[in-house]
Design an enzyme around this catalytic site. Structure first.
Site, PDB file in Angstrom:
ATOM      1  N   HIS B 125       0.866  -1.175   0.000  1.00  0.00           N
ATOM      2  CA  HIS B 125       0.000   0.000   0.000  1.00  0.00           C
ATOM      3  C   HIS B 125       0.909   1.233   0.000  1.00  0.00           C
ATOM      4  O   HIS B 125       2.037   1.165   0.516  1.00  0.00           O
ATOM      5  CB  HIS B 125      -0.828  -0.065   1.291  1.00  0.00           C
ATOM      6  CG  HIS B 125      -1.932   0.930   1.410  1.00  0.00           C
ATOM      7  ND1 HIS B 125      -1.722   2.245   1.762  1.00  0.00           N
ATOM      8  CD2 HIS B 125      -3.269   0.794   1.261  1.00  0.00           C
ATOM      9  CE1 HIS B 125      -2.887   2.869   1.817  1.00  0.00           C
ATOM     10  NE2 HIS B 125      -3.847   2.025   1.510  1.00  0.00           N
ATOM     11  N   ASP B 202       2.968  -4.899   8.124  1.00  0.00           N
ATOM     12  CA  ASP B 202       1.743  -4.122   7.980  1.00  0.00           C
ATOM     13  C   ASP B 202       0.578  -5.116   8.103  1.00  0.00           C
ATOM     14  O   ASP B 202       0.276  -5.854   7.166  1.00  0.00           O
ATOM     15  CB  ASP B 202       1.731  -3.407   6.624  1.00  0.00           C
ATOM     16  CG  ASP B 202       0.417  -2.670   6.372  1.00  0.00           C
ATOM     17  OD1 ASP B 202      -0.483  -2.724   7.248  1.00  0.00           O
ATOM     18  OD2 ASP B 202       0.280  -2.047   5.297  1.00  0.00           O
ATOM     19  N   GLN B 205      -4.596  -5.518   7.001  1.00  0.00           N
ATOM     20  CA  GLN B 205      -5.585  -6.382   6.363  1.00  0.00           C
ATOM     21  C   GLN B 205      -5.583  -7.788   6.964  1.00  0.00           C
ATOM     22  O   GLN B 205      -6.275  -8.671   6.465  1.00  0.00           O
ATOM     23  CB  GLN B 205      -5.331  -6.459   4.844  1.00  0.00           C
ATOM     24  CG  GLN B 205      -5.397  -5.127   4.121  1.00  0.00           C
ATOM     25  CD  GLN B 205      -6.813  -4.559   4.061  1.00  0.00           C
ATOM     26  OE1 GLN B 205      -7.804  -5.255   4.253  1.00  0.00           O
ATOM     27  NE2 GLN B 205      -6.916  -3.258   3.805  1.00  0.00           N
ATOM     28  N   LYS B 228     -10.461  -0.439  10.497  1.00  0.00           N
ATOM     29  CA  LYS B 228     -10.637  -1.599   9.625  1.00  0.00           C
ATOM     30  C   LYS B 228     -11.054  -2.834  10.424  1.00  0.00           C
ATOM     31  O   LYS B 228     -11.164  -3.926   9.893  1.00  0.00           O
ATOM     32  CB  LYS B 228      -9.342  -1.898   8.866  1.00  0.00           C
ATOM     33  CG  LYS B 228      -8.990  -0.846   7.827  1.00  0.00           C
ATOM     34  CD  LYS B 228      -7.900  -1.334   6.903  1.00  0.00           C
ATOM     35  CE  LYS B 228      -7.199  -0.226   6.153  1.00  0.00           C
ATOM     36  NZ  LYS B 228      -8.022   0.443   5.147  1.00  0.00           N
ATOM     37  N   CYS B 368      -4.868   2.663  -3.575  1.00  0.00           N
ATOM     38  CA  CYS B 368      -3.613   3.132  -2.967  1.00  0.00           C
ATOM     39  C   CYS B 368      -2.462   2.178  -3.259  1.00  0.00           C
ATOM     40  O   CYS B 368      -1.568   2.000  -2.426  1.00  0.00           O
ATOM     41  CB  CYS B 368      -3.750   3.356  -1.460  1.00  0.00           C
ATOM     42  SG  CYS B 368      -4.859   4.689  -1.052  1.00  0.00           S
TER      43      CYS B 368
END
Lengths: 161, 417
Positions: B125, B202, B205, B228, B368
């Protein structure tokens, strides 16, 4: 004309005329060594329009484009090219400004000048505020081009927000 | 795999799922962008403002003490949620983006120079690319990139070839926000460690959708966002190993991050406050705690199993549709509930608008991830992403919208006979 599946809202936004123009080839292609040249991009979605224009005695003699993007951006560009060819540069400039103003206002596109009759097919886009920039990209690219000196390659970039 | 979820009960907890869009029941499939909020999270926000609102850490009055405790409880819940043993290793930021920027600034600027490399991936991202590009511009750090395989998985073997003794950090996504691909996180963190590099995961997600633990992953830094995972916007999480956070300089200066301040100098506060300058998003941190409670109560294994069944069904149905291109791995053991697709000959934004008219919220564009779009050679994709409150009926509705959209835009392309 074939009927399409889908409800009236989809048909109201993506009118037959819009779909026809989005795949129309009549003003496609770039003029080699054009007097005026500009490139417009909407970085949010990647839609691109490249315009070339030649004038004759203060009028738009030929307006040709290449581009890729959604139905709305490409149809709007094709309609613009067809509507403005043959008009004086001054008239084209004022019509482009009028079109932009209408797209951002609540007023009906029915009141657009007669020269922009086909452009009224974009009426449904105004109910989708996030798609208005798709419709105005070609016109902004044109205005940027007309503001610059001859032989200068103009750049137009939509901004987010 | 856990038992079945009470899907109806879960849906009843989310007030927004009752609303109509263009006269049709909302089908919310933009969960990779942000998720909807359950009643308990919305209530936690208003309960805080109605009963406990005060600034934290310095007040001597009752409300300030209560507010401080509530934020610290949320921090402890966050630590437990990701398997971190010490709450002081949890830094609250605005979002995952700020967490990554914090590492690039406070760790990268202090410890990296022109001789060093940071290893990223093609799938990142923008939030895990641009901060490193900024660092590279300032400090001359070289950026290198792990490619992905043709089917959209991270190429772990290539990572092993690209990493060098100069690599000081491997920063990578645990799950792609475009392709849904899951990264074998332990393999990458082990590779980093074996080469003397640190790792930054990261988990934006991943953390909302499936169980994880920083101790099992053995990562050095981790970032993710509250919004999220059912929580409010305005709160993100940075986890860092204690000795690494201790060795870093502060990120922003101001109140709360100091221990003592003189006119011309300061001494920084202890962890985690050293990295939390100024009044934080107090109510949001507190209600993020309520979101974690909700997820824990449902169970992350159950959520993962539910999303997998939705994803499997969606992939099956998508595959049977002519003129539809689906990106990313096909095997649901290698991907999460994010499905990027294109209808051949129809622009993703037109797809997004047509779906919106059906009450279906999906994302369309570059997500993104412009470098990843270039790699896929598309200007953008349409993307549907699932969460615990989505149903198989919604998957069917998604595919029905897909057919309708394709037929509407492409009927003319077929020869008229």
């Amino acid at each position: 004309m074939m009927s399409r599946p889908g409800d009236s809202e989809l048909q109201d936004l993506y009118r037959e005329l819009l779909l026809d123009y989005s795949s129309s080839a009549s003003h496609k292609g770039l003029i080699k060594g054009a007097e005026l040249h500009s490139h417009g991009i909407n970085p949010v979605c990647g839609d691109e329009i490249e315009l070339t224009l030649n004038t004759k005695a203060g009028a738009i003699d030929r307006l040709r484009y290449e581009g890729h993007g959604c139905v709305i951006s490409q149809a709007s560009c094709a309609m613009m090219a067809e509507s403005l060819e043959g008009l004086s540069v001054e008239k084209a400039r004022s019509l482009a400004s009028a079109f932009k103003e209408m797209m951002l206002s609540k007023a009906s596109l029915e009141s657009l000048p007669a020269e922009l009759e086909i452009v009224r097919a974009l009426e449904g886009v105004r109910r989708f505020p996030m798609r208005v920039k798709c419709a105005t990209l070609a016109w902004n690219t044109l205005l940027q081009m007309l503001a610059g000196p001859k032989g200068h390659a103009a750049e137009f970039q939509e901004v987010e927000g | 795999m856990g038992g079945l979820m009470d899907l109806e009960g879960i849906r009843a907890d989310f007030p927004i799922l009752k609303r109509l869009v263009h006269g049709k029941p909302l089908i919310y499939l933009d969960n990779a962008a942000t998720t909807q909020k359950p009643r308990s999270v919305i209530d936690a926000l208003s309960r805080f403002y109605e009963n406990h609102n005060a600034n934290i850490h310095r007040g001597v009055h009752t409300l300030s003490d209560e507010a401080t405790q509530l934020v610290e409880e949320a921090r402890a819940k966050t630590a437990a949620f990701i398997g971190a043993s010490k709450p002081q290793t949890i830094v609250f930021t605005r979002n995952a983006t700020e967490a990554i920027n914090l590492i690039a600034y406070a760790w990268g600027r202090k410890f990296l120079g022109p001789q060093d490399e940071v290893l990223l991936t093609e799938m990142e991202h923008h939030s895990n690319l641009v901060p490193w590009q900024m660092l590279s511009r300032e400090k001359g750090v070289r950026l290198r990139f792990v490619p992905m395989t043709a089917d959209g998985r991270l190429d772990v073997e290539a990572a092993g070839r690209i990493i060098t003794p100069k690599t000081k950090l491997v920063a990578f996504t645990a799950a792609s926000n475009v392709l849904g691909s899951l990264t074998p996180v332990e393999k990458i963190t082990a590779l980093a460690r074996a080469n003397g590099a640190l790792s930054l995961v990261d988990a934006s997600q991943w953390a909302p959708h499936r169980p994880m633990s920083v101790s099992a992953w053995n990562c050095d830094f981790l970032a993710f966002s509250s919004h999220k995972m059912l929580g409010p916007t305005g709160i993100g999480v940075l986890y860092g190993r204690e000795e690494l956070l201790d060795a870093m300089d502060p990120f922003m200066g101001g109140g709360d991050m100091i221990s003592r301040v003189f006119l011309e100098r300061f001494t920084p506060n202890v962890l985690p406050h050293k990295f939390e300058a100024g009044t934080p998003s107090i109510a949001d941190a507190v209600s993020f705690g309520a979101a974690l409670d909700y997820l824990t109560c449902v169970g992350l294994s159950r959520i993962a199993a539910h999303e997998e069944s939705l994803t499997r069904r969606a992939l099956e149905l998508f595959k049977a549709e002519p003129g539809v291109q689906v990106y990313g791995p096909q095997d649901t053991s290698e991907r999460g509930g994010v499905i990027s697709f294109n209808i051949e000959g129809v622009h993703a934004h037109d797809v997004g608008t047509a779906f919106d008219l059906e009450g279906i919220a999906i994302r369309a564009g570059h997500h993104c991830c412009q470098p990843l779009m270039m790699r896929l050679k598309v200007p953008g994709t349409a993307r549907a992403s699932f969460y615990l409150y989505n149903t198989l009926e919604e998957v069917e509705a998604l595919v029905a919208a897909l057919r309708k959209t394709r037929d509407f835009f492409l009927r003319r392309a077929a020869p008229v006979g």
